[in-house]
Design a protein around this motif. Structure first.
Motif: not given
Length: 423
Positions: A262-284
């Motif tokens: 969560l922390g890494a994604v929050e920092r990434a969003l801040k650096a992106r100035k909240h431009r959207p990110m599309f993420m797909v988690d295919l792992a189990v």
């Protein structure tokens, strides 16, 4: 000999529960050893076993003289660290013809989230090779799986079960296209370098994104995959610092813990100035912490979230499904006939041993008669008579024993065995 199976899949269990029972390919051998060792203290010492573990299912197949579903169930619950009652509420158990039918349907792509998808067949073959390497695969399960592969091949050859199917990778591309107006302007990061990422990268590369990158624990393997798509490779350790560079993130690794927090994604969003990110988690189990989904400007999808997309067009394949079920029915009947014959193998072996003993005794007697100077005609007559008497002795004794009803039954059996007319 009996066959049984138990498992949980995308239709019976939520993603996080499935994650507790996910086994990477290199974990299969020790896990099978643990399972088979658990039988050593009871009446099932010789149990064949195989484990199929994918993002959509974990299934255990076993074969032994007697079905031991409860024991297998208890072992699986303990290995996943969950209460047996919880596992039982999300699992299914099958035996003999039901287990065979299920294996054939799985191999043919009829039990997959993506109806008709072919990837499961390769995953099953990998699981069988792992079981064989671990010494856990005997003749019964080997027959079951080899027949599964043959049935799957016939289904894909004789029907259009794979036509119009939408793969998980294609579904991800479709969803990304709904968020970003032009995928050619996006930067795509793939985390992992396995078969699923290879497939996803192939689909996204066809849309000609602005940049492609592969983050993998082993840099060499990442570079090999990245070179195919004109992309760059990075170490997994560099991912948090560079996450903000990418509009689309597709992750599928064999990690037992989330690698994108969560922390890494929050920092990434801040650096992106909240431009959207599309993420797909295919792992189990999951690669991306589930709390990430709650963040604004994050569009996170798991394998279960893609289910509705991949089911589109399924109505067009229902005729093919009906054809496939007919092929599977024939395969199940053939396997069960083979399995039933396995019960007579010890008797056949005993009959052959007895016949060899009689033959050896008569041969020894014939040699003695020849040594004494008896004619060949006399020796052959004596040998044939001796063999005939030995063969008929037991049958004649049974024919004269017991009451009238048992003698009549014996007479009918002997008539079928010895009085058959050549056609």
């Amino acid at each position: 000999m009996s066959v049984w199976a138990l498992g949980l899949n995308h239709t019976t269990a939520p993603l996080d529960l499935r994650g507790r029972f996910a086994f990477a390919l290199d974990q299969i051998a020790p896990t099978l050893h643990s399972l088979r060792s658990s039988f050593a203290g009871n009446s099932h010492p010789q149990v064949e076993a195989a484990i199929i573990s994918t993002c959509n299912r974990t299934e255990i197949y076993c074969a032994s003289e007697h079905i031991a579903l409860d024991h297998t169930f208890g072992w699986l619950a303990q290995s996943g660290g969950v209460a047996p009652a919880l596992l039982r509420s999300h699992a299914y158990t099958l035996h003999d013809d039901e287990a065979a039918r299920h294996a054939f349907r799985v191999a043919s792509g009829l039990d997959s989230m993506v109806l008709g998808e072919a990837q499961i067949l390769g995953q099953m073959k990998d699981a069988v090779r792992a079981a064989e390497t671990a010494g856990a695969l005997g003749s019964t399960l080997n027959q079951l799986f080899q027949r599964s592969f043959a049935v799957a091949k016939e289904v894909r050859t004789a029907t259009e079960i794979g036509a119009h199917s939408i793969s998980m990778a294609a579904a991800a591309v479709r969803l990304a296209g709904q968020l970003f107006e032009d995928l050619r302007k996006t930067r795509v990061l793939f985390v992992g370098a396995g078969e699923m990422i290879d497939l996803a990268a192939t689909h996204f590369a066809a849309k000609e994104p602005k940049a492609i990158a592969i983050a993998n624990r082993t840099l060499e393997r990442g570079e090999k995959l990245a070179s195919r798509f004109g992309g760059e490779a990075m170490r997994l350790a560099d991912l948090p610092a560079r996450l903000a560079e990418f509009d689309i993130v597709i992750s599928c690794t064999a990690s037992t813990l989330p690698i994108i927090g969560l922390g890494a994604v929050e920092r990434a969003l801040k650096a992106r100035k909240h431009r959207p990110m599309f993420m797909v988690d295919l792992a189990v189990p999951r690669d991306i912490e589930p709390e990430v989904k709650a963040l604004e400007d994050i569009y996170l999808y798991t394998v279960d979230d893609l289910a509705q997309v991949v089911q589109q067009g399924q109505a067009n394949r229902q005729a093919a499904v009906a054809q496939a079920e007919v092929i599977i029915d024939a395969g199940v009947q053939s396997f069960m006939h083979w399995l039933g014959q396995r019960g007579t193998v010890p008797l056949i072996q005993q009959l052959n041993a007895q016949a060899d003993e009689w033959r050896a005794a008569e041969m020894a007697r014939a040699r003695k008669l020849l040594a004494k100077g008896e004619s060949i005609e006399t020796v052959l007559e004596a040998m044939s008579r001796g063999l005939t008497q030995k063969m008929m002795h037991g049958a004649m004794a049974e024919l004269h024993a017991g009451d009238a009803a048992s003698r009549e039954q014996t007479a009918q059996t002997l008539s079928r065995l010895f009085l058959r007319k050549e056609r």
